[in-house]
Design a protein around this motif. Structure first.
Motif, PDB file in Angstrom:
ATOM      1  N   LYS A 154       0.832  -1.212   0.000  1.00 29.35           N
ATOM      2  CA  LYS A 154       0.000   0.000   0.000  1.00 29.35           C
ATOM      3  C   LYS A 154       0.866   1.262   0.000  1.00 29.35           C
ATOM      4  N   GLU A 155       1.898   1.267   0.838  1.00 31.08           N
ATOM      5  CA  GLU A 155       2.770   2.447   0.918  1.00 31.08           C
ATOM      6  C   GLU A 155       3.519   2.673  -0.403  1.00 31.08           C
ATOM      7  N   ASN A 156       3.935   1.584  -1.033  1.00 33.19           N
ATOM      8  CA  ASN A 156       4.599   1.706  -2.329  1.00 33.19           C
ATOM      9  C   ASN A 156       3.658   2.348  -3.347  1.00 33.19           C
ATOM     10  N   LEU A 157       2.404   1.897  -3.346  1.00 28.94           N
ATOM     11  CA  LEU A 157       1.443   2.445  -4.312  1.00 28.94           C
ATOM     12  C   LEU A 157       1.178   3.924  -4.016  1.00 28.94           C
ATOM     13  N   LEU A 158       1.110   4.262  -2.736  1.00 30.21           N
ATOM     14  CA  LEU A 158       0.882   5.669  -2.369  1.00 30.21           C
ATOM     15  C   LEU A 158       2.036   6.551  -2.839  1.00 30.21           C
ATOM     16  N   MET A 159       3.268   6.013  -2.756  1.00 30.31           N
ATOM     17  CA  MET A 159       4.428   6.767  -3.235  1.00 30.31           C
ATOM     18  C   MET A 159       4.282   7.071  -4.726  1.00 30.31           C
ATOM     19  N   GLY A 160       3.683   6.141  -5.440  1.00 26.77           N
ATOM     20  CA  GLY A 160       3.478   6.322  -6.885  1.00 26.77           C
ATOM     21  C   GLY A 160       2.555   7.483  -7.196  1.00 26.77           C
ATOM     22  N   ALA A 161       1.663   7.780  -6.261  1.00 20.82           N
ATOM     23  CA  ALA A 161       0.682   8.854  -6.487  1.00 20.82           C
ATOM     24  C   ALA A 161       1.081  10.117  -5.741  1.00 20.82           C
ATOM     25  N   PHE A 162       2.391  10.360  -5.666  1.00 20.52           N
ATOM     26  CA  PHE A 162       2.897  11.440  -4.796  1.00 20.52           C
ATOM     27  C   PHE A 162       2.300  12.815  -5.097  1.00 20.52           C
ATOM     28  N   SER A 163       1.924  13.027  -6.348  1.00 22.19           N
ATOM     29  CA  SER A 163       1.457  14.376  -6.679  1.00 22.19           C
ATOM     30  C   SER A 163      -0.066  14.509  -6.604  1.00 22.19           C
ATOM     31  N   VAL A 164      -0.740  13.404  -6.280  1.00 20.81           N
ATOM     32  CA  VAL A 164      -2.205  13.434  -6.237  1.00 20.81           C
ATOM     33  C   VAL A 164      -2.640  13.700  -4.796  1.00 20.81           C
ATOM     34  N   SER A 165      -3.474  14.695  -4.603  1.00 25.51           N
ATOM     35  CA  SER A 165      -3.850  15.001  -3.222  1.00 25.51           C
ATOM     36  C   SER A 165      -5.247  14.486  -2.869  1.00 25.51           C
ATOM     37  N   LYS A 166      -6.077  14.296  -3.883  1.00 20.71           N
ATOM     38  CA  LYS A 166      -7.458  13.903  -3.596  1.00 20.71           C
ATOM     39  C   LYS A 166      -7.526  12.429  -3.203  1.00 20.71           C
ATOM     40  N   LYS A 167      -8.034  12.183  -1.994  1.00 21.68           N
ATOM     41  CA  LYS A 167      -8.074  10.819  -1.463  1.00 21.68           C
ATOM     42  C   LYS A 167      -8.920   9.884  -2.333  1.00 21.68           C
ATOM     43  N   LYS A 201       5.472  -6.226   3.305  1.00 14.68           N
ATOM     44  CA  LYS A 201       6.594  -5.383   2.871  1.00 14.68           C
ATOM     45  C   LYS A 201       7.051  -5.821   1.468  1.00 14.68           C
ATOM     46  N   GLY A 202       7.298  -4.830   0.624  1.00 17.83           N
ATOM     47  CA  GLY A 202       7.648  -5.103  -0.765  1.00 17.83           C
ATOM     48  C   GLY A 202       8.790  -6.092  -0.929  1.00 17.83           C
ATOM     49  N   GLY A 203       9.824  -5.915  -0.099  1.00 10.41           N
ATOM     50  CA  GLY A 203      11.020  -6.737  -0.227  1.00 10.41           C
ATOM     51  C   GLY A 203      10.819  -8.204   0.087  1.00 10.41           C
ATOM     52  N   THR A 204       9.706  -8.548   0.734  1.00 10.72           N
ATOM     53  CA  THR A 204       9.478  -9.952   1.099  1.00 10.72           C
ATOM     54  C   THR A 204       8.655 -10.681   0.036  1.00 10.72           C
ATOM     55  N   MET A 205       8.304  -9.999  -1.023  1.00  8.91           N
ATOM     56  CA  MET A 205       7.468 -10.647  -2.043  1.00  8.91           C
ATOM     57  C   MET A 205       8.318 -11.318  -3.122  1.00  8.91           C
ATOM     58  N   GLN A 219       7.507  -7.185  -9.497  1.00  5.46           N
ATOM     59  CA  GLN A 219       7.363  -6.560 -10.818  1.00  5.46           C
ATOM     60  C   GLN A 219       5.956  -5.990 -10.974  1.00  5.46           C
ATOM     61  N   MET A 220       4.957  -6.750 -10.492  1.00  6.21           N
ATOM     62  CA  MET A 220       3.578  -6.255 -10.560  1.00  6.21           C
ATOM     63  C   MET A 220       3.430  -4.980  -9.736  1.00  6.21           C
ATOM     64  N   LEU A 221       4.071  -4.967  -8.580  1.00  6.51           N
ATOM     65  CA  LEU A 221       4.015  -3.775  -7.719  1.00  6.51           C
ATOM     66  C   LEU A 221       4.691  -2.583  -8.403  1.00  6.51           C
ATOM     67  N   ALA A 222       5.821  -2.848  -9.047  1.00  7.96           N
ATOM     68  CA  ALA A 222       6.525  -1.753  -9.739  1.00  7.96           C
ATOM     69  C   ALA A 222       5.652  -1.176 -10.859  1.00  7.96           C
ATOM     70  N   ILE A 223       4.972  -2.046 -11.595  1.00  6.44           N
ATOM     71  CA  ILE A 223       4.080  -1.565 -12.665  1.00  6.44           C
ATOM     72  C   ILE A 223       2.881  -0.852 -12.032  1.00  6.44           C
TER      73      ILE A 223
END
Ligand code: ATP
Length: 235
Positions: A96-109, A133-137, A143-147
């Motif tokens: 979840k945190e990784n995905l949130l980092m991807g949307a860093f410029s979006v403010s609307k929840k 945690k991403g590193g344990t997958m 790769q799916m998380l990165a995309i």
């Protein structure tokens, strides 16, 4: 319509010339692949486009706007996403945190939640792993998380650097299916691959890079039939 236009770019690492005048174009709606062997300059081409490396000469246009040597955070904001080689997810952060980092410029929840649901629709396994945690997958899940993280910015152009690297054949199939699906949903794809056969199979067009130069280009299906390509990359 041409979404990405690259004119004769040259990129150096110190005194070493990695790109010797690369010209390519990608049209809206296409899957274009850049294939070539180890060290040919594939990753450098993507990095030069997204602004992770500086080009010395040449120019790059995205949606008719010049983006030559614009920094990566700016190219992200105008609709380009770059999923680097080796995935580079945040290993100590959760899915979840990784995905949130991807949307860093979006403010609307609500927008963030909507996009996260879209990513979970494509990759249901990420929803199951949401607090892991991403590193344990596994490599495929990473790769799916990165995309997925790249998709959180709702890009028009998705650039993927060797998404199949190190993955089991069945997972590679899944990743290529997703790439095709994303393209059918309207995302233009620039795909860098050493896995030439599979990349050319899903691509509308392909370019072959050798020693920092484009040596051949054409329709994906034609390149698969090409004898030189068969010998060098599909053996
Ligand atoms: P691979 O799949 O092995 O990454 P590639 O086609 O993506 O291959 P690049 O990584 O773009 O190739 O490398 C192109 C050339 O630039 C190679 O000769 C490589 O050794 C060199 N190179 C790449 N990164 C650097 C760097 N950070 N410093 C110095 N030389 C580099």
């Amino acid at each position: 319509m041409t979404i990405l236009q690259i004119n004769n770019i040259e990129t150096y690492y110190g005194g070493i010339q990695a790109l010797r005048g690369i010209s390519m174009d990608v049209k809206k709606g296409e899957i274009v692949t850049l294939i070539g062997s180890n060290g040919a300059g594939k990753s450098t081409t993507l990095k030069s486009i997204s602004g992770l490396e500086k080009v010395k000469t040449g120019s790059i246009f995205y949606k008719e706007q010049e983006i030559t040597n614009k920094p990566a955070h700016q190219t992200t904001l105008i609709g380009m996403a770059h999923v680097p080689e080796g995935r580079k997810i945040f290993a100590t952060l959760t899915v979840k945190e990784n995905l949130l980092m991807g949307a860093f410029s979006v403010s609307k929840k609500s927008v963030i939640e909507e996009r996260m649901e879209m990513v979970f629709g494509l990759f249901p396994i990420l929803k199951k792993r949401i607090d892991q945690k991403g590193g344990t997958m596994s490599g495929g899940e990473q790769q799916m998380l990165a995309i997925g993280r790249a998709l959180m910015m709702k890009p028009d152009l998705l650039m993927l650097d060797e998404p199949s690297m190190g993955l089991a054949p069945i997972i590679v199939e899944q990743i290529f299916d997703i790439i095709r699906q994303l393209n059918q949903e309207g995302i233009t794809i620039l795909l860098v691959e050493q896995n030439a056969y599979q990349a050319l199979s899903i691509a509308h067009r392909g370019y072959v890079i050798q020693n920092g130069e484009i040596v051949l280009s054409g329709k994906g299906t034609d390149l698969i039939e090409n004898d030189e390509i068969r010998e060098a990359y599909l053996a």
